[in-house]
Every structure is written in C-alpha cells, then in structure tokens.
Design a protein around this motif. Structure first.
Motif, short mmCIF file in Angstrom:
data_model
loop_
_atom_site.label_atom_id
_atom_site.label_comp_id
_atom_site.label_asym_id
_atom_site.label_seq_id
_atom_site.Cartn_x
_atom_site.Cartn_y
_atom_site.Cartn_z
N UNK A 35 1.06 -1.08 0.08
CA UNK A 35 -0.07 -0.15 -0.02
C UNK A 35 0.76 1.06 0.02
N UNK A 36 0.98 1.81 -1.17
CA UNK A 36 1.82 3.25 -1.39
C UNK A 36 1.31 4.50 -1.41
N UNK A 58 -5.30 5.05 -2.40
CA UNK A 58 -6.64 5.06 -1.93
C UNK A 58 -7.48 6.26 -2.79
N UNK A 59 -6.67 7.14 -3.29
CA UNK A 59 -7.30 8.29 -4.06
C UNK A 59 -6.68 8.35 -5.69
N UNK A 60 -7.57 8.57 -6.40
CA UNK A 60 -7.46 8.55 -8.03
C UNK A 60 -6.57 9.69 -8.11
N UNK A 61 -6.68 10.80 -7.61
CA UNK A 61 -5.72 11.94 -7.72
C UNK A 61 -4.22 11.49 -7.48
N UNK A 80 -8.00 0.79 -3.40
CA UNK A 80 -8.36 0.40 -2.17
C UNK A 80 -9.24 1.25 -1.26
N UNK A 81 -9.27 2.72 -1.76
CA UNK A 81 -10.09 3.53 -0.98
C UNK A 81 -11.32 3.94 -1.63
N UNK A 100 -12.83 -1.79 -3.52
CA UNK A 100 -13.90 -0.93 -2.87
C UNK A 100 -15.03 -0.85 -3.61
N UNK A 101 -15.56 -1.70 -4.51
CA UNK A 101 -16.74 -1.65 -4.93
C UNK A 101 -17.78 -1.90 -3.97
#
Length: 232
Positions: A35-36, A58-61, A80-81, A100-101
């Motif tokens: 998890x980076x 966790x974030x698309x950005x 995973x977010x 995370x669906x």
C-alpha cells in the motif's frame, strides 16, 4: 541491520510466513499488496526494484500523479479507497483492480466507463464488518442481491471480498470482523457464487490475525514503506 525498504519488506514476508505456519496454511496462499498511498514515487521505484508490481492506493488523484511519473515501470494500480462515482472515468482508464466496490451506482458508472475504454478489470466487493461510522462498505445483508446484479455487468470480474476491521487493540473484536467476512464469503459460495475466492483483509497492525482468519491477501503500507507523513 539497517532500516531500509528492503529489510522492512523481508521482515513483513517473514511475518506472513510465520503467521501462515501458525494457521496451518501455506505462505503461497497469502498475497502481499504493497500500500503505497502518501509515499513518494521514489519509494515505489525502490519497491519495484525488489519485485513489487502491484501498488495499493486510496485516491485517484494520487494514482494519476504517480502514474505519469512512473510510466516506465508500468505499475499495476489497485484502488483500495472509497471511489466517488465521478472519478469512475479515471479509474476505468488507469486502475487494474478495484477492491472498494460498495454500491450499485458505482458499479454502473464503472461499467459504462470500462465499456468506453474497452477494458475489463478484477473487482472485490467491500463489505462493512465494523460498526464504526467512518468505515465504508456494503452491508452484509445486501451482498447476495448485489452479487446477483453484478452478474449482468461483463466489464468487471468479481473475484472476492474486502473489508477493514474495527480500529481496536482488542484482538477478539478485530478477528471477529475478519471471521465474519470469511463466513459471509463461504455462504455466498454455497449459494452459487463460486468465483469469490479472494479475501482482502488485514493491514500493517492486524494482518497476522487476518491470516489466521483466512485472508488470501493482506494490504501492507507502513510496515514496508515506513511511517507516513500526512500533509497538514
């Protein structure tokens, strides 16, 4: 021994192997997802040199930014977010897997964007096993119906379930979250959802308990990359 990414990664792998031994399982049954999130691209480069290809974010950005800087590595991004529906376009373009669906509106949005991209991806359904309001996930009672609806979407291969346990030092409370996910998966398989092979559960602070409860993948960040420095 120096505290380097290489030594931390080796230590995590040893701990996974020992946890598997205690649980009477083979270490080959448990995958490691690095998890980076929040860590800089250079840390991912170091991990890639050690054979890591899949990175949890966790974030698309953050995925967009890192993907542009690490294009030569061709990393496999695993989301995973919590994914906002309006970010489905970027996810369909960049992400190799979504763990995370958790709702139908997101499934529909992802399906439409994946069709436009001509892609199919693996997904895990996130289930809420903790009573904490801050935790996302589908309610367990809603899973069977959700899986039935997902069968009509052919851009996503549903491979299993994911959860986040309660944030507690109480081993019994944490393990109860993991156990409930495994038992839920087993019930779904008995109802005909044989493809639900994977259980993504357990993080740096509790992954050994997750392995004892049946995890097939653990999501490890700080134990590999070091302490996180969150922005103010």
């Amino acid at each position: 021994m120096s505290d380097s990414l290489e030594t931390r990664l080796a230590a995590v792998r040893r701990r996974i192997a020992l946890a598997c031994e205690r649980a009477g399982r083979s270490p080959d049954e448990v995958a490691l997802l690095a998890v980076s999130k929040t860590f800089p691209p250079q840390a991912l480069r170091q991990a890639a040199e050690l054979g890591i290809r899949r990175f949890g974010e966790s974030r698309m950005q953050e995925i967009r930014q890192k993907d542009s800087e690490l294009a030569s590595l061709k990393p496999e991004w695993v989301l995973i977010g919590h994914l906002q529906t309006n970010k489905a376009k970027d996810a369909a373009r960049l992400v190799h897997e979504v763990q995370s669906l958790d709702r139908w509106s997101l499934a529909e949005a992802l399906d439409g964007r994946l069709q436009a991209e001509g892609r199919t991806i693996d997904v895990l359904v996130q289930v809420k096993t903790s009573p904490e309001p801050s935790k996302f996930g589908l309610e367990p009672a809603e899973l069977a119906g959700f899986l039935e609806r997902l069968q009509g979407l052919h851009t996503m291969r549903v491979k299993g379930l994911m959860t986040m346990a309660v944030n507690s030092p109480d081993e019994s409370a944490v393990r109860a979250c993991f156990r409930s996910l495994r038992e839920l998966r087993d019930r779904m398989q008995a109802q005909g959802h044989a493809g639900l092979q994977r259980l993504s559960m357990g993080m740096s602070g509790d992954f050994e308990w997750a392995i004892q409860e049946g995890a097939t993948e653990v999501r490890i960040g700080s134990a590999i990359f070091g302490s996180r420095q969150y922005p103010d």
